[in-house]
Design a protein around this motif. Structure first.
Motif, mmCIF file in Angstrom:
data_model
loop_
_atom_site.group_PDB
_atom_site.id
_atom_site.type_symbol
_atom_site.label_atom_id
_atom_site.label_comp_id
_atom_site.label_asym_id
_atom_site.label_seq_id
_atom_site.Cartn_x
_atom_site.Cartn_y
_atom_site.Cartn_z
ATOM 1 N N VAL A 541 0.867 -1.174 0.000
ATOM 2 C CA VAL A 541 0.000 0.000 0.000
ATOM 3 C C VAL A 541 0.903 1.223 0.000
ATOM 4 O O VAL A 541 1.696 1.417 0.926
ATOM 5 C CB VAL A 541 -0.933 0.019 1.224
ATOM 6 C CG1 VAL A 541 -1.702 1.341 1.278
ATOM 7 C CG2 VAL A 541 -1.895 -1.161 1.185
ATOM 8 N N ASN A 542 0.792 2.024 -1.038
ATOM 9 C CA ASN A 542 1.646 3.204 -1.140
ATOM 10 C C ASN A 542 1.057 4.355 -0.338
ATOM 11 O O ASN A 542 -0.138 4.631 -0.410
ATOM 12 C CB ASN A 542 1.811 3.622 -2.602
ATOM 13 C CG ASN A 542 2.693 4.849 -2.758
ATOM 14 O OD1 ASN A 542 2.194 5.932 -2.985
ATOM 15 N ND2 ASN A 542 3.998 4.656 -2.619
ATOM 16 N N CYS A 543 1.892 5.021 0.434
ATOM 17 C CA CYS A 543 1.485 6.168 1.238
ATOM 18 C C CYS A 543 2.406 7.355 0.962
ATOM 19 O O CYS A 543 2.981 7.951 1.881
ATOM 20 C CB CYS A 543 1.499 5.819 2.725
ATOM 21 S SG CYS A 543 0.349 4.539 3.203
ATOM 22 N N GLY A 544 2.570 7.654 -0.282
ATOM 23 C CA GLY A 544 3.430 8.772 -0.637
ATOM 24 C C GLY A 544 4.886 8.361 -0.700
ATOM 25 O O GLY A 544 5.320 7.667 -1.621
ATOM 26 N N SER A 545 5.668 8.783 0.293
ATOM 27 C CA SER A 545 7.112 8.512 0.288
ATOM 28 C C SER A 545 7.456 7.142 0.844
ATOM 29 O O SER A 545 8.623 6.744 0.836
ATOM 30 C CB SER A 545 7.851 9.582 1.094
ATOM 31 O OG SER A 545 7.393 9.588 2.441
ATOM 32 N N VAL A 546 6.480 6.390 1.365
ATOM 33 C CA VAL A 546 6.742 5.072 1.930
ATOM 34 C C VAL A 546 5.730 4.075 1.385
ATOM 35 O O VAL A 546 4.648 4.436 0.910
ATOM 36 C CB VAL A 546 6.684 5.079 3.485
ATOM 37 C CG1 VAL A 546 7.671 6.073 4.060
ATOM 38 C CG2 VAL A 546 5.275 5.370 3.969
ATOM 39 N N ASP A 547 6.104 2.798 1.476
ATOM 40 C CA ASP A 547 5.210 1.690 1.152
ATOM 41 C C ASP A 547 5.014 0.845 2.400
ATOM 42 O O ASP A 547 5.982 0.544 3.115
ATOM 43 C CB ASP A 547 5.800 0.803 0.051
ATOM 44 C CG ASP A 547 5.558 1.364 -1.334
ATOM 45 O OD1 ASP A 547 4.816 2.362 -1.436
ATOM 46 O OD2 ASP A 547 6.108 0.813 -2.303
ATOM 47 N N LEU A 548 3.771 0.465 2.668
ATOM 48 C CA LEU A 548 3.475 -0.515 3.710
ATOM 49 C C LEU A 548 3.403 -1.883 3.053
ATOM 50 O O LEU A 548 2.678 -2.066 2.071
ATOM 51 C CB LEU A 548 2.153 -0.183 4.399
ATOM 52 C CG LEU A 548 2.059 1.200 5.063
ATOM 53 C CD1 LEU A 548 0.669 1.398 5.666
ATOM 54 C CD2 LEU A 548 3.124 1.350 6.134
ATOM 55 N N VAL A 549 4.153 -2.852 3.576
ATOM 56 C CA VAL A 549 4.288 -4.163 2.955
ATOM 57 C C VAL A 549 3.775 -5.236 3.904
ATOM 58 O O VAL A 549 4.144 -5.250 5.089
ATOM 59 C CB VAL A 549 5.758 -4.460 2.590
ATOM 60 C CG1 VAL A 549 5.857 -5.719 1.745
ATOM 61 C CG2 VAL A 549 6.383 -3.289 1.865
ATOM 62 N N VAL A 550 2.935 -6.136 3.398
ATOM 63 C CA VAL A 550 2.452 -7.262 4.198
ATOM 64 C C VAL A 550 3.566 -8.303 4.292
ATOM 65 O O VAL A 550 3.965 -8.888 3.286
ATOM 66 C CB VAL A 550 1.196 -7.889 3.575
ATOM 67 C CG1 VAL A 550 0.725 -9.076 4.414
ATOM 68 C CG2 VAL A 550 0.088 -6.859 3.453
#
Length: 595
Positions: A541-550
C-alpha cells in the motif's frame, strides 16, 4: 494405415514431452515448443498433410474446454473476489477495445476492409489461458497476489468474448441482412450466451459437486466422471445457445472451491489431462498450418503483432484499470502478460470453415501474431516482473510434503511431512493444536506422535488437517531461507505493529497521502481496506514517500506483520506511461491550484 497413424501421433506427443526439459532449462515458453514441433512435422517439415479445418476446430475446442475447467478449478474464490471487477472488465471491455484498436492497425497495414480488419482484431483479442497459467504457475514466477489473480481470472474468462466477437463479425461480413437488424440480433445473442454460460456454469458446478458426494464410485473413476460431466455441460450449454467455454470455467471455479470429494486426486488428474490437452491442441494447430504461405504476409503480420504488444493492449489495459487503483508497474506488467496462443489460432480457423474469401490470409496472420507474441513476451515474463519489482521473494525454503484424500471427506486431508534439516520444528517450534499429528515414522519404525519424543531429521509426520491450514504448517517444516539484501528491501527494513493507529504512522513520517477518515483505523485495517478486503504476503500500500508491505498473515487472513519500505519509488523503474487514477487526480488538482 492405422498403425502408422498411432506411431506418428504418439511419437509427436513423446517428442513434445521430452523437449519440455530443454524448455524448462533455457526458459523457453513451453507452448511455443509444442507449436514448433507441430510446424516441423507438417507439410513444411516432415511432410505430414493435415488440412481438415472442422476436425482441427473440434480438437481445439475440446482441449480448450478441459483447460478452462482446470483453470477455474485451480482459481481460489478469494483470488476471484479480489480480482473479479478489474479482471471481468478486462475480459469484456478490454477484449473489445483491443480488438478495435488492432483492427485499425490491421486496416492500414494489410489494406483489408474495415470489418475484416476488426475480425482479425477479434481473433487475436484475447490472452491465452494455457500460456498465462503455465508461465505464472508452472514457470515458478511468484508475483504480487492482486496482479496474479487479475491475470489468471482475465485469461480464464476472456475467451468467450473473443469467440463472440469473431462469430459476430463473421456473420456481419457474410450476411445479406441490413446491418441495423443484425446488430440487434447479435446484441441479444451476446446477452443470451453470457447469461446462460454463467447461470448454467454455476448450476453445473453445484450438480457436479453434489453428485460426487452422493454417488459411490471406485476411486479412480471420480476424476473421469467429473471431467466427463464438465464436457457434457460444455456441449449442453453450447446446444442451448450459451457460451460453453464460460460455463466450464465457472463450473470449475464452483467445484474447486467447494472441496469436492477426491479433490487431491482430481487435481492431479486434471494437471495431467490439461498437459495432454495443451500438447494435442498445439500439435494439431501446428500441423494444420502451412509455413510456406507465411512469407508473403510475414512483415505486415509482425507489424500488427508489435502494434498489439506495444500500443493496442497497453492502451486498453490502462483505460480499463484506471478506476481500480493499480500502480504503474502493475498495469505495465498486466499489459505485457498478454500472450496470444492456441485460442487465437483456433479462432483463425472459423473464417476458413465459414468460407470467407480472405480466410486463409486471416488465419496465417493470426498464426504469425501468436508466434511473435510467444517469442517476444514468453521469454521475457520473468525479467519484466523482476524489473518492475513485482516478484515476491520466498519467505521459506523447500518443503517435502505429500497430501492424500480421505475417503468420503472433502474437508480434511492426510498430510505427510518429512522433517528437514534446521526446520523450525527441529528447533523446538511446537505444532498447533489443530494439526492433529497421529503418527511418526522414524527409520522404518512407526510410533504414535505422543510417544515419539522430540522430532528428528528425516522423520515422517502424518497428520489430519483442513486444506486451508497447509501453508501455515509448511512454514514449520520448511528448510530455513536467509533473507538477502534484495529481500529485505522488498519487505521493508523497518517493522511496524499492525495494531497501531494510522495516525501514529502519519505523525512519525509526516505522510500526506493518507485520507483523514483512516487516521483512527489500525494499520492492518487501513491496509486491508486499500487492498480490497483481503491481503497476501508481499502486497503493498503506497502512502506517498513510503510503502506498507504485508510480511505475514494469520490463519484467518489477518495481517500479523507489516514492513515499512522508505523511498521505494527511487528503486522502481520510472515508467512514463500507465499513470494511475490517483496520479492523474493529483496532477489535475496541482494544475488547477497553480492556475
Amino acid at each position: 494405415m492405422i498403425f502408422p497413424a498411432f506411431l506418428i501421433a504418439a511419437g509427436l506427443v513423446l517428442v513434445s514431452v521430452m523437449t519440455s526439459a530443454l524448455a524448462f532449462r533455457f526458459g523457453a515458453p513451453l507452448l511455443l515448443v509444442f507449436l514448433g514441433i507441430g510446424l516441423l512435422a507438417g507439410e513444411g517439415g516432415l511432410g505430414i498433410s493435415y488440412d481438415d479445418a472442422e476436425s482441427a476446430y473440434f480438437i481445439g475446442s475440446l482441449a480448450l474446454a478441459i483447460i478452462l475447467f482446470d483453470s477455474g478449478f485451480d482459481t481460489k474464490l478469494r483470488s476471484f473476489r479480489q480480482a473479479a471487477a478489474p479482471a471481468i472488465t478486462l475480459a469484456t471491455l478490454g477484449v473489445a477495445m483491443t480488438a478495435g484498436l488492432v483492427g485499425v492497425v490491421a486496416h492500414y497495414v494489410f489494406g483489408l476492409p474495415w470489418l475484416e480488419s476488426f475480425l482479425l482484431g477479434a481473433i487475436v483479442g484475447s490472452t491465452d489461458a494455457a500460456a498465462v497459467f503455465f508461465l505464472l504457475r508452472v514457470g515458478g514466477i511468484t508475483i504480487r497476489d492482486n496482479v496474479r489473480s487479475t491475470l489468471e481470472v482475465e485469461s480464464g474468462s476472456n475467451d468467450p468474448m473473443a469467440i463472440f466477437l469473431t462469430v459476430m463479425l463473421l456473420e456481419l461480413i457474410l450476411s445479406q441482412e441490413a446491418p441495423g437488424a443484425l446488430w440487434q440480433d447479435l446484441l441479444y445473442g451476446f446477452v443470451v450466451q453470457m447469461g446462460l454460460g454463467i447461470l448454467m456454469g454455476i448450476a453445473g458446478g453445484y450438480i457436479i459437486v453434489a453428485a460426487a458426494k452422493r454417488i459411490t464410485l471406485e476411486g479412480a473413476l471420480y476424476p473421469i466422471g467429473v471431467v466427463s460431466a464438465a464436457i457434457c455441460l460444455f456441449g449442453l450449454v453450447g446446444m442451448l445457445g450459451g457460451s460453453g467455454f464460460l460455463a466450464v470455467f465457472v463450473a470449475g471455479l464452483v467445484a474447486g472451491n467447494m472441496r469436492i470429494t477426491g479433490h487431491v486426486g482430481l487435481r492431479r488428474f486434471l494437471e495431467g489431462l490439461t498437459w495432454i490437452a495443451q500438447i494435442a491442441m498445439f500439435l494439431t494447430l501446428g500441423l494444420f498450418a502451412t509455413p510456406s504461405e507465411f512469407l508473403d504476409i510475414a512483415l505486415p503480420a509482425i507489424a500488427v503483432a508489435i502494434g498489439l504488444t506495444f500500443i493496442c493492449r497497453p492502451l486498453a489495459i490502462w483505460l480499463c484499470l484506471l478506476p481500480f487503483g493499480y500502480q504503474r508497474n502493475e498495469t505495465a506488467f498486466i499489459s505485457w502478460v498478454g500472450l496470444r496462443g492456441a485460442v487465437s489460432i483456433l479462432l483463425g480457423i472459423i473464417p476458413l470453415a465459414g468460407g470467407l474469401e480472405n480466410g486463409q490470409q486471416l488465419f496465417n496472420a493470426a498464426y504469425i501474431i501468436v508466434l511473435t507474441s510467444l517469442l517476444l513476451q514468453g521469454w521475457t515474463i520473468r525479467p519484466m516482473a523482476r524489473w518492475l519489482g513485482l516478484i515476491v521473494p520466498a519467505r521459506i525454503g523447500p518443503v517435502e510434503r505429500v497430501g492424500l484424500d480421505l475417503p468420503g471427506r472433502a474437508d480434511h486431508e492426510l498430510i505427510v511431512y518429512r522433517v528437514v534439516k534446521d526446520s523450525p520444528v527441529l528447533q523446538g517450534e511446537r505444532l498447533p493444536r489443530w494439526a492433529r499429528p497421529s503418527l511418526v515414522v522414524r527409520e522404518g519404525r512407526s510410533m504414535r506422535y505422543q510417544f515419539a519424543g522430540r522430532l528428528q531429521e528425516g522423520d515422517l509426520v502424518y497428520m489430519f488437517i483442513a486444506p486451508q491450514y497447509v501453508r501455515l504448517l509448511d512454514r514449520l517444516f520448511a528448510s530455513p531461507k536467509k533473507l538477502t539484501q534484495d529481500d529485505a528491501d522488498f519487505f521493508g527494513k523497518f517493522s511496524l505493529d499492525p495494531a497501531k493507529p494510522v495516525s501514529a504512522l502519519v505523525d512519525a513520517y509526516g505522510l500526506r497521502a493518507v485520507p483523514e477518515q483512516h487516521l483512527d483505523h489500525s494499520i492492518a485495517d487501513f491496509m486491508k481496506q486499500r487492498l480490497g478486503g483481503t491481503a497476501e504476503v508481499g502486497d503493498r500500500v503506497n502512502c506517498g514517500s513510503v510503502d506498507l508491505v504485508v510480511r505475514d498473515i494469520g490463519t484467518q487472513g489477518e495481517i500479523k506483520e507489516v514492513g515499512l519500505a522508505v523511498d521505494q519509488m527511487e528503486s522502481q523503474p520510472h515508467i512514463p506511461l500507465f499513470l494511475s487514477g490517483g496520479e492523474i487526480w493529483n496532477w489535475i488538482k496541482k494544475r488547477t491550484g497553480s492556475g
